[in-house]
Design a protein around this motif. Structure first.
Motif, PDB file in Angstrom:
ATOM      1  N   ALA A   1       0.768  -1.153  -0.022  1.00  0.00           N
ATOM      2  CA  ALA A   1      -0.145   0.005  -0.073  1.00  0.00           C
ATOM      3  C   ALA A   1       0.816   1.218  -0.062  1.00  0.00           C
ATOM      4  N   CYS A   2       1.865   1.284   0.774  1.00  0.00           N
ATOM      5  CA  CYS A   2       2.819   2.187   0.934  1.00  0.00           C
ATOM      6  C   CYS A   2       3.477   2.683  -0.683  1.00  0.00           C
ATOM      7  N   ALA A   3       4.067   1.510  -0.963  1.00  0.00           N
ATOM      8  CA  ALA A   3       4.667   1.601  -2.374  1.00  0.00           C
ATOM      9  C   ALA A   3       3.721   2.123  -3.603  1.00  0.00           C
ATOM     10  N   GLU A   4       2.333   1.536  -3.519  1.00  0.00           N
ATOM     11  CA  GLU A   4       1.459   2.174  -4.492  1.00  0.00           C
ATOM     12  C   GLU A   4       1.081   3.681  -4.380  1.00  0.00           C
ATOM     13  N   LEU A   5       0.992   4.081  -3.003  1.00  0.00           N
ATOM     14  CA  LEU A   5       0.781   5.443  -2.805  1.00  0.00           C
ATOM     15  C   LEU A   5       1.988   6.279  -3.127  1.00  0.00           C
ATOM     16  N   ALA A   6       3.313   5.949  -2.778  1.00  0.00           N
ATOM     17  CA  ALA A   6       4.534   6.739  -3.103  1.00  0.00           C
ATOM     18  C   ALA A   6       4.650   6.689  -4.778  1.00  0.00           C
ATOM     19  N   ALA A   7       4.180   5.653  -5.407  1.00  0.00           N
ATOM     20  CA  ALA A   7       4.048   5.629  -6.989  1.00  0.00           C
ATOM     21  C   ALA A   7       3.069   6.578  -7.657  1.00  0.00           C
ATOM     22  N   ARG A   8       2.113   6.985  -7.074  1.00  0.00           N
ATOM     23  CA  ARG A   8       1.120   7.649  -7.711  1.00  0.00           C
ATOM     24  C   ARG A   8       1.000   9.052  -7.067  1.00  0.00           C
TER      25      ARG A   8
END
Length: 175
Positions: free
Chosen positions: A57-64
């Motif tokens: 979830a953290c990685a997805e948020l950082a990417a967007r």
């Protein structure tokens, strides 16, 4: 002639269970002062897909989110914001944490947090009766406040619809 300071995009994650609704007035007040705030959904809330795990979830948020943005969160949203900033150091210009703690569970050196027994009891109560448990949960926000019942009703009335029980449980597991 001086130019006005450029505002950075500000993204904010709400706390567990209530969604973006209780933060809407705050977002409108900031926008009126020239600082637009984008309220995000936690994974599994609104139209945001559920995440398999906290790190993902953290990685997805950082990417967007764009580089240089301000990232903030309230309670569980703050924990997710903190985890995202740790995974993407240097990506965000500022981190705003409200009602935040880096650890919700008791551990050596962190005794004021929730005990495993309290967290397990809360998870059982949520599974058995989410609406009643949420009312008690929000009521605890306002303990000692002279207008506690009215504020609790107002927060619950502004809350987004509850996500699926599995999403609520996942949020508790992340804690």
């Amino acid at each position: 002639m001086t130019r006005p300071a450029q505002t950075r995009p500000f993204y904010f994650l709400p706390g567990w269970a209530l969604g973006r609704g209780p933060l809407q007035a705050w977002a409108e007040a900031l926008a009126a002062r020239g600082q637009p705030l984008t309220l995000l959904d936690l994974p599994g809330y609104g139209d945001t897909p559920a995440a398999q795990d906290f790190s993902g979830a953290c990685a997805e948020l950082a990417a967007r989110l764009p580089d240089g943005a301000v990232l903030g969160g309230w309670s569980l949203g703050a924990l997710l914001a903190l985890g995202t900033a740790l995974q993407a150091p240097g990506k965000f210009s500022r981190l705003v944490l409200v009602a935040a703690t880096p650890c919700f569970r008791q551990r050596p050196g962190w005794e004021p947090a929730l005990s495993d027994a309290d967290l397990a009891g809360f998870a059982s109560a949520i599974a058995a009766d989410p609406a009643a448990s949420l009312t008690r949960f929000v009521g605890n926000f306002n303990r000692g406040e002279s207008r506690a019942r009215a504020v609790t009703r107002q927060l619950l009335a502004s809350a987004d619809p509850l996500p699926a029980p599995a999403v609520l449980q996942q949020g508790l597991d992340w804690l």
